[in-house]
Design a protein around this motif. Structure first.
Motif, PDB file in Angstrom:
ATOM      1  N   SER A 127      -4.136  -0.959  -3.155  1.00  0.00           N
ATOM      2  CA  SER A 127      -2.808  -0.934  -3.775  1.00  0.00           C
ATOM      3  C   SER A 127      -1.941  -2.121  -3.372  1.00  0.00           C
ATOM      4  N   VAL A 128      -2.285  -2.797  -2.283  1.00  0.00           N
ATOM      5  CA  VAL A 128      -1.458  -3.920  -1.830  1.00  0.00           C
ATOM      6  C   VAL A 128      -2.222  -5.237  -1.793  1.00  0.00           C
ATOM      7  N   LYS A 129      -3.507  -5.193  -2.051  1.00  0.00           N
ATOM      8  CA  LYS A 129      -4.337  -6.396  -1.989  1.00  0.00           C
ATOM      9  C   LYS A 129      -3.803  -7.447  -2.950  1.00  0.00           C
ATOM     10  N   GLY A 130      -3.663  -8.655  -2.438  1.00  0.00           N
ATOM     11  CA  GLY A 130      -3.144  -9.735  -3.260  1.00  0.00           C
ATOM     12  C   GLY A 130      -1.629  -9.859  -3.212  1.00  0.00           C
ATOM     13  N   ARG A 131      -0.958  -8.848  -2.709  1.00  0.00           N
ATOM     14  CA  ARG A 131       0.508  -8.879  -2.612  1.00  0.00           C
ATOM     15  C   ARG A 131       0.981  -8.900  -1.158  1.00  0.00           C
ATOM     16  N   PHE A 132       0.242  -8.251  -0.282  1.00  0.00           N
ATOM     17  CA  PHE A 132       0.626  -8.161   1.127  1.00  0.00           C
ATOM     18  C   PHE A 132      -0.338  -8.997   1.961  1.00  0.00           C
ATOM     19  N   MET A 163       5.217  -9.014   2.677  1.00  0.00           N
ATOM     20  CA  MET A 163       5.109  -8.241   1.440  1.00  0.00           C
ATOM     21  C   MET A 163       5.770  -9.021   0.308  1.00  0.00           C
ATOM     22  N   SER A 164       5.019  -9.237  -0.756  1.00  0.00           N
ATOM     23  CA  SER A 164       5.533  -9.970  -1.909  1.00  0.00           C
ATOM     24  C   SER A 164       5.326  -9.136  -3.165  1.00  0.00           C
ATOM     25  N   SER A 165       5.982  -9.555  -4.235  1.00  0.00           N
ATOM     26  CA  SER A 165       5.869  -8.836  -5.511  1.00  0.00           C
ATOM     27  C   SER A 165       6.056  -7.340  -5.316  1.00  0.00           C
ATOM     28  N   LEU A 166       7.077  -6.998  -4.565  1.00  0.00           N
ATOM     29  CA  LEU A 166       7.295  -5.597  -4.213  1.00  0.00           C
ATOM     30  C   LEU A 166       7.620  -4.744  -5.439  1.00  0.00           C
ATOM     31  N   LYS A 167       7.153  -3.517  -5.388  1.00  0.00           N
ATOM     32  CA  LYS A 167       7.350  -2.552  -6.461  1.00  0.00           C
ATOM     33  C   LYS A 167       8.110  -1.340  -5.916  1.00  0.00           C
ATOM     34  N   PRO A 168       8.777  -0.618  -6.774  1.00  0.00           N
ATOM     35  CA  PRO A 168       9.466   0.589  -6.294  1.00  0.00           C
ATOM     36  C   PRO A 168       8.525   1.557  -5.583  1.00  0.00           C
ATOM     37  N   GLU A 169       7.273   1.593  -5.988  1.00  0.00           N
ATOM     38  CA  GLU A 169       6.320   2.488  -5.332  1.00  0.00           C
ATOM     39  C   GLU A 169       5.926   2.030  -3.942  1.00  0.00           C
ATOM     40  N   ASP A 170       6.369   0.871  -3.519  1.00  0.00           N
ATOM     41  CA  ASP A 170       6.158   0.414  -2.148  1.00  0.00           C
ATOM     42  C   ASP A 170       7.208   0.995  -1.204  1.00  0.00           C
ATOM     43  N   THR A 171       8.198   1.672  -1.754  1.00  0.00           N
ATOM     44  CA  THR A 171       9.240   2.285  -0.924  1.00  0.00           C
ATOM     45  C   THR A 171       8.632   3.326   0.002  1.00  0.00           C
ATOM     46  N   ALA A 172       8.880   3.158   1.300  1.00  0.00           N
ATOM     47  CA  ALA A 172       8.292   4.045   2.306  1.00  0.00           C
ATOM     48  C   ALA A 172       8.818   3.664   3.682  1.00  0.00           C
ATOM     49  N   VAL A 173       8.501   4.509   4.642  1.00  0.00           N
ATOM     50  CA  VAL A 173       8.658   4.135   6.040  1.00  0.00           C
ATOM     51  C   VAL A 173       7.348   3.492   6.477  1.00  0.00           C
ATOM     52  N   TYR A 174       7.455   2.297   7.009  1.00  0.00           N
ATOM     53  CA  TYR A 174       6.273   1.546   7.430  1.00  0.00           C
ATOM     54  C   TYR A 174       6.144   1.617   8.952  1.00  0.00           C
ATOM     55  N   GLU A 234      -0.276   6.679   4.457  1.00  0.00           N
ATOM     56  CA  GLU A 234      -1.459   5.994   3.962  1.00  0.00           C
ATOM     57  C   GLU A 234      -1.638   4.636   4.629  1.00  0.00           C
ATOM     58  N   PHE A 235      -2.868   4.225   4.700  1.00  0.00           N
ATOM     59  CA  PHE A 235      -3.241   2.934   5.269  1.00  0.00           C
ATOM     60  C   PHE A 235      -2.793   1.816   4.338  1.00  0.00           C
ATOM     61  N   VAL A 236      -2.181   0.793   4.912  1.00  0.00           N
ATOM     62  CA  VAL A 236      -1.762  -0.381   4.152  1.00  0.00           C
ATOM     63  C   VAL A 236      -2.703  -1.554   4.420  1.00  0.00           C
ATOM     64  N   GLY A 237      -2.952  -1.813   5.671  1.00  0.00           N
ATOM     65  CA  GLY A 237      -3.836  -2.908   6.044  1.00  0.00           C
ATOM     66  C   GLY A 237      -3.903  -3.043   7.543  1.00  0.00           C
ATOM     67  N   GLY A 238      -4.821  -3.875   8.018  1.00  0.00           N
ATOM     68  CA  GLY A 238      -4.955  -4.059   9.445  1.00  0.00           C
ATOM     69  C   GLY A 238      -5.580  -5.398   9.776  1.00  0.00           C
ATOM     70  N   ILE A 239      -5.516  -5.742  11.050  1.00  0.00           N
ATOM     71  CA  ILE A 239      -6.040  -7.015  11.518  1.00  0.00           C
ATOM     72  C   ILE A 239      -6.618  -6.830  12.907  1.00  0.00           C
ATOM     73  N   THR A 240      -7.765  -7.424  13.142  1.00  0.00           N
ATOM     74  CA  THR A 240      -8.333  -7.399  14.485  1.00  0.00           C
ATOM     75  C   THR A 240      -7.660  -8.485  15.311  1.00  0.00           C
ATOM     76  N   TRP A 241      -7.395  -8.164  16.560  1.00  0.00           N
ATOM     77  CA  TRP A 241      -6.600  -9.088  17.362  1.00  0.00           C
ATOM     78  C   TRP A 241      -7.372 -10.343  17.732  1.00  0.00           C
ATOM     79  N   SER A 242      -8.643 -10.186  18.071  1.00  0.00           N
ATOM     80  CA  SER A 242      -9.405 -11.330  18.564  1.00  0.00           C
ATOM     81  C   SER A 242      -9.781 -12.306  17.452  1.00  0.00           C
ATOM     82  N   LYS A 243     -10.367 -11.785  16.360  1.00  0.00           N
ATOM     83  CA  LYS A 243     -10.846 -12.668  15.299  1.00  0.00           C
ATOM     84  C   LYS A 243      -9.854 -12.838  14.157  1.00  0.00           C
ATOM     85  N   GLY A 244      -8.895 -11.950  14.075  1.00  0.00           N
ATOM     86  CA  GLY A 244      -7.939 -12.049  12.974  1.00  0.00           C
ATOM     87  C   GLY A 244      -8.506 -11.604  11.644  1.00  0.00           C
ATOM     88  N   THR A 245      -9.540 -10.801  11.676  1.00  0.00           N
ATOM     89  CA  THR A 245     -10.125 -10.273  10.448  1.00  0.00           C
ATOM     90  C   THR A 245      -9.175  -9.241   9.841  1.00  0.00           C
TER      91      THR A 245
END
Length: 122
Positions: free
Chosen positions: A63-68, A83-94, A46-57
């Motif tokens: 599920s991770v907004k506000g924590r990651f 990653m902050s306020s980690l939960k057991p459900e965050d366990t995964a291969v990233y 599943e998608f966690v998050g992303g960033i554009t290289w040029s603008k940093g958007t």
């Protein structure tokens, strides 16, 4: 050809923090975006998050907004996943991935790292 190497995974207690790094080499990332995905045992990636290289958007999964937080260091060609306020459900291969934009579907990414394990104990 872009090579991606993730690092920073490990075991952490619930409520703790961890920072993952994804170092890119072999090609400039200008005009590209980098994303983080994760795959828990028995679940689809599943998608966690992303960033554009040029603008940093940045963009995050609900599920991770506000924590990651995703950031980049242009000089080091590296993207970070704090990653902050980690939960057991965050366990995964990233995994980190590079594509032409921040998309939530993994098929839009051409290059992938090998992955790093994050385990959150309760």
């Amino acid at each position: 050809q872009v090579q991606l190497v993730e690092s920073g995974g490990g075991l952490v207690q619930a409520g703790g923090s961890l920072r993952l790094s994804c170092a890119a080499s072999g090609h400039t990332l200008a005009g590209y975006a980098m994303a983080w995905f994760r795959q828990a045992p028995g679940k689809e990636r599943e998608f966690v998050g992303g960033i554009t290289w040029s603008k940093g958007t940045t963009e995050y999964a609900d599920s991770v907004k506000g924590r990651f937080t995703i950031s980049r260091d242009n000089a080091k060609n590296t993207v970070y996943l704090q990653m902050s306020s980690l939960k057991p459900e965050d366990t995964a291969v990233y995994n980190c991935a590079v594509g032409l934009g921040v998309y939530r579907l993994q098929r839009n990414y051409d290059y992938w790292g090998q992955g790093t394990q994050v385990t959150v104990s309760s």
